[in-house]
Design a protein around this motif. Structure first.
Motif, PDB file in Angstrom:
ATOM      1  N   LEU A 155      46.728  32.086  31.416  1.00 10.66           N
ATOM      2  CA  LEU A 155      46.713  32.763  32.764  1.00 10.66           C
ATOM      3  C   LEU A 155      48.043  33.920  32.766  1.00 10.66           C
ATOM      4  N   ARG A 204      41.504  34.173  38.561  1.00  7.20           N
ATOM      5  CA  ARG A 204      42.103  34.329  36.857  1.00  7.20           C
ATOM      6  C   ARG A 204      42.272  32.742  36.949  1.00  7.20           C
ATOM      7  N   GLU A 237      45.633  46.429  42.044  1.00  6.96           N
ATOM      8  CA  GLU A 237      46.513  47.193  41.236  1.00  6.96           C
ATOM      9  C   GLU A 237      45.340  47.934  40.753  1.00  6.96           C
ATOM     10  N   GLN A 293      48.008  35.772  30.036  1.00 15.20           N
ATOM     11  CA  GLN A 293      47.001  35.945  29.195  1.00 15.20           C
ATOM     12  C   GLN A 293      46.711  37.122  30.051  1.00 15.20           C
ATOM     13  N   ARG A 294      46.463  36.965  31.351  1.00 11.25           N
ATOM     14  CA  ARG A 294      45.434  37.547  32.548  1.00 11.25           C
ATOM     15  C   ARG A 294      46.314  38.036  33.467  1.00 11.25           C
ATOM     16  N   GLN A 295      47.775  38.101  32.845  1.00 13.88           N
ATOM     17  CA  GLN A 295      48.777  38.360  34.163  1.00 13.88           C
ATOM     18  C   GLN A 295      49.345  37.378  35.255  1.00 13.88           C
ATOM     19  N   HIS A 351      43.391  36.498  43.923  1.00 11.45           N
ATOM     20  CA  HIS A 351      43.651  36.537  42.140  1.00 11.45           C
ATOM     21  C   HIS A 351      43.482  35.309  41.867  1.00 11.45           C
ATOM     22  N   TYR A 386      52.638  41.635  37.172  1.00 11.75           N
ATOM     23  CA  TYR A 386      52.146  40.619  36.581  1.00 11.75           C
ATOM     24  C   TYR A 386      51.925  39.952  38.335  1.00 11.75           C
ATOM     25  N   GLU A 440      38.549  32.257  35.944  1.00  8.41           N
ATOM     26  CA  GLU A 440      37.347  32.291  34.059  1.00  8.41           C
ATOM     27  C   GLU A 440      38.447  32.120  33.282  1.00  8.41           C
ATOM     28  N   VAL A 441      39.447  31.197  33.725  1.00  5.45           N
ATOM     29  CA  VAL A 441      40.529  30.641  32.217  1.00  5.45           C
ATOM     30  C   VAL A 441      39.152  29.047  32.835  1.00  5.45           C
TER      31      VAL A 441
END
Length: 774
Positions: free
Chosen positions: A730, A766, A133, A732-734, A762, A396, A769-770
């Motif tokens: 997820l 994410r 990234e 939306q967080r690519q 990775h 993504y 987070e979700v």
């Protein structure tokens, strides 16, 4: 002693030797900036950070005597131009002197030009710690700077410097300075290749003024590894635009443990802003090699001829550069070139891209209600390895797509398809080696009793043909599938795909049974008795006068929610089927081609030897190709009754794709890789599950993972709404995954087999987070 070429004379000039006290005096009396001066290094120049107060800092640059007024004006005007065109680029701004000029001169026994710039925040990074990234963003910044300079012109822009790749051939007189005989021979080969491949076409490349030294040494980042500063415009010149990308790629490759993957990430970021032209793409690897050559040879010459003029910074890492150059040659520059070229194609499509809302509207007009993934659909325009790229250049992580089993745009598969397509495309009623070789390769992986292959184009066709074979071989018409099965879209197998049945629809000739769940999993504690259910289903079909033609099952019961089966129960169930005169069909369309890790085919880990195997989805890594593998006596029943032929099944192009996929799985030892990464993913998910009541359990084999989402672990009530929220969160967080199961409450993770542990980290970051938002 070798005569110093004109290009290298600036490197032999003694740099300035101003001390910090003098620098502070100059900053105050010439530029009006009073503060402390701290030397911050430089190769040919001297640079000082001048701190005026806590929030105000500048850089004072004492230029090399080799720089003249023309080069200073070139750099100053370029900075002004970039700040006008793209003010968000984090570059320094020239600070005028007290009399309004952007440089002055000082005389301290020798005359030096002096300039001051605003200070940009950040620090240089080594590069080894940068993930894809960050490298992607770095590449996009490189492209943005080139784009900002696109319309810039200056009469002194023809400034000749050794780092301009057009001058690579002029390094030949310096090769004698390379005392290591292996390195010297390598340098000669690279130089010869440059003169044969690059030099004739270099002047046809896109030309403009570029930074020409956008290495990681000249790009600053913050603690989150975001680019916060671009420095050192001293190598500005008018040359090939692609050279900026080359400098960045070479800088990353010699520092990174996965140089080709790192280079690909930088390239993808670059082409998201500035697509490469064919000539640039084709010469990319040779230009990278030329950059490494110039660095190694120049340092060797300076050490031998002017050791007093070289500092630690100039020579740092050069051994790594030589090692990388050697590695690239050993891997084959043409092979490496294909990898870099593939990455550069992520912006190269043969049709104009549409704005997303317009595309959605046009799609619904002509395709109707054809479904899309996610509440906010992803408009994909490119792919590489485990990544997909959308129309805005965003990347993504694809943790769902098992069609591209050996990675998106895999160069070996693409080359196999392209090479065969340019030679011959026909069908199996002509003799050709490709379908024979592919059939032999497939049979070599199967149990001995499976000795015939029928080629078709899709998994649905494969399961449809398997069903026809079962009916022809047994004379029966009844089918048994799992309670939430999916086997395809043809009329016959859609009736055996209970997951897509309309409400209140249940074909009379189809019986459903619960999966035989391994005792490790929660569902095994239910009151279901799969072996008993199988016996009752067989009896039901017999009472109806249908008999049993086949029991068709997915080896991981994927659509039921991903349930690795209990081998003993499954074995007893298939025994019952055969006792009733039916056949056993293993549907490997989702679980085949190494998905389970331990074996190439999912059924192999169950100790079941099926009568028919269907394979599809990943077989061609995106190319439509599928097959049915069975026994000769079963195949003959269909041949004898009505014959069998598929126009496109087994065509040479499809077979070339499928053979390349098998080669990649074998050559890259992907079965071992899948087992290791799959276990790492399972363990990581189980650690995460301990923190969330939503996660009922994690079910896994290889790189097929199901995460059951429940409202709480006591009631085990399915939570489909939260499951959908996680999938879309997820996205939306690519990060892309799917869902499965009777209640659509199982997160379905099935990435390409080349998924690495870093990709797992990775994904988990994410996902955490979700989940924390649910």
């Amino acid at each position: 002693m070798i005569e110093t070429p004109q290009l290298l004379k600036p490197l032999t000039v003694q740099p300035p030797t101003i001390d910090e006290q003098q620098a502070a005096w100059i900053a105050e009396h010439e530029f009006g900036k009073q503060g402390s001066a701290t030397e911050i290094g430089g190769e040919r120049d001297q640079n000082f950070r001048v701190d005026v107060d806590e929030d105000e800092a500048y850089v004072l640059k004492i230029s090399s005597p080799a720089d003249d007024v023309g080069s200073l004006d070139l750099q100053t005007e370029a900075l002004h131009h970039v700040n006008r065109i793209d003010p968000d680029l984090p570059i320094m701004e020239p600070v005028p002197t007290l009399d309004g000029s952007f440089w002055t001169s000082i005389d301290v026994g020798e005359t030096y030009y002096v300039r001051m710039f605003t200070h940009v925040s950040g620090h240089p990074v080594s590069g080894s710690e940068l993930d894809d990234e960050v490298l992607y963003d770095y590449g996009s910044v490189v492209a943005r700077l080139g784009k900002a300079l696109r319309s810039f012109f200056h009469p002194n822009a023809d400034y000749d410097i050794v780092w301009d790749l057009r001058h690579t051939s002029e390094l030949r007189p310096l090769l004698d300075s390379v005392t290591d005989p292996e390195r010297r021979a390598l340098a000669e080969r690279i130089l010869n290749r440059f003169e044969n491949r690059v030099a004739p076409d270099f002047e046809s490349l896109r030309m403009q003024v570029i930074h020409n030294d956008l290495t990681l040494d000249n790009v600053l980042m913050d603690e989150q590894n975001r680019v916060t500063g671009i420095v050192d415009f001293g190598d500005l010149t008018h040359t090939a635009l692609v050279s900026d990308l080359v400098m960045a790629v070479a800088s990353v490759m010699y520092r990174h443990e996965n140089p080709i993957e790192a280079a690909q990430a930088v390239i993808r970021g670059y082409v998201s802003i500035t697509p490469l032209e064919d000539e640039e793409r084709n010469l990319l690897v040779d230009l990278v090699a030329s950059r490494l050559l110039a660095w190694g040879v120049t340092v060797a010459w300076r050490i031998e001829e002017h050791p007093e003029k070289i500092d630690d910074h100039s020579a740092a890492g050069v051994d790594g550069g030589w090692a990388l150059l050697q590695s690239l040659e050993e891997d084959g520059l043409d092979n490496v070139g294909r990898c870099l070229r593939t990455a550069s194609l992520s912006s190269n499509v043969p049709y104009p891209q549409m704005e997303q809302s317009r595309l959605c509207s046009r799609r619904s007009t002509v395709l109707g209600e054809s479904p899309l993934f996610y509440e906010d659909p992803v408009h994909v325009v490119g792919g590489e390895s485990v990544w997909l790229f959308d129309s805005d250049g965003q990347r993504y992580l694809d943790a769902y797509n098992n069609v591209q089993v050996v990675g998106h745009t895999n160069s070996a598969v693409a080359d196999a398809i392209g090479g065969q397509a340019r030679k011959l495309t026909t069908h199996t009623r002509y003799l050709h080696e490709a379908p024979v070789r592919l059939a032999e390769r497939l049979l070599a992986t199967m149990p001995d009793k499976l000795d015939r292959v029928l080629f078709v184009n899709s998994g649905s066709e494969a399961t449809d043909v398997a069903w026809r074979l079962a009916k022809a071989a047994t004379g029966n018409n009844g089918a048994i599938v799992s309670e939430n099965a999916y086997h395809g879209i043809t009329d016959a197998v859609a009736e055996q795909s209970s997951t897509i049945w309309p409400e209140s629809f249940s074909p009379e000739h189809v019986e459903t049974i619960e999966p035989p769940v391994d005792e490790r999993f929660h569902r095994s504690n239910s009151n279901s008795e799969p072996v008993k259910d199988m016996t009752e289903s067989l009896d039901s079909l017999e009472r109806q006068g249908l008999g049993t033609a086949a029991f068709m099952f997915d080896s991981l019961f994927t659509s039921d929610g991903i349930y690795p089966p209990d081998k003993i129960q499954l074995g007893k169930m298939t025994d019952r089927v055969r006792e009733a005169g039916g056949l056993v069909i293993a549907d490997e369309v989702q679980t085949g081609h190494g998905r389970c890790g331990s074996d190439l085919w999912g059924f192999q880990s169950t100790d079941i030897v099926p009568d028919i195997v269907t394979i599809g989805k990943p077989m061609g890594n995106g190319h439509p190709v599928a097959a049915v593998v069975t026994q000769s006596d079963i195949a003959s029943t269909l041949y004898d009754q009505m014959g069998f032929f598929s126009t496109f099944g087994g065509n040479p192009v499809s077979c070339a794709a499928a053979l390349a996929v098998l080669d990649q799985i074998q050559q890259r030892d992907l079965l071992t890789h899948v087992s290791a990464v799959g276990e790492y993913l399972k363990e990581s998910l189980e650690e995460l599950a301990a923190d969330y009541e939503l996660i009922g359990e994690v079910r896994q084999r290889g790189l097929m993972i199901g995460i059951e989402i429940v409202k709480d672990q006591d009631s085990w009530e399915p939570a489909p709404r939260q499951t959908t929220a996680v999938v879309n969160g997820l996205r939306q967080r690519q990060v892309l995954i799917g869902s499965s199961g009777k209640n659509d409450n199982v997160l379905k993770i099935r990435p390409p087999l080349i998924f690495e542990k870093g990709h797992v980290d990775h994904l988990l970051e994410r996902l955490n987070e979700v989940l924390s938002e649910q």
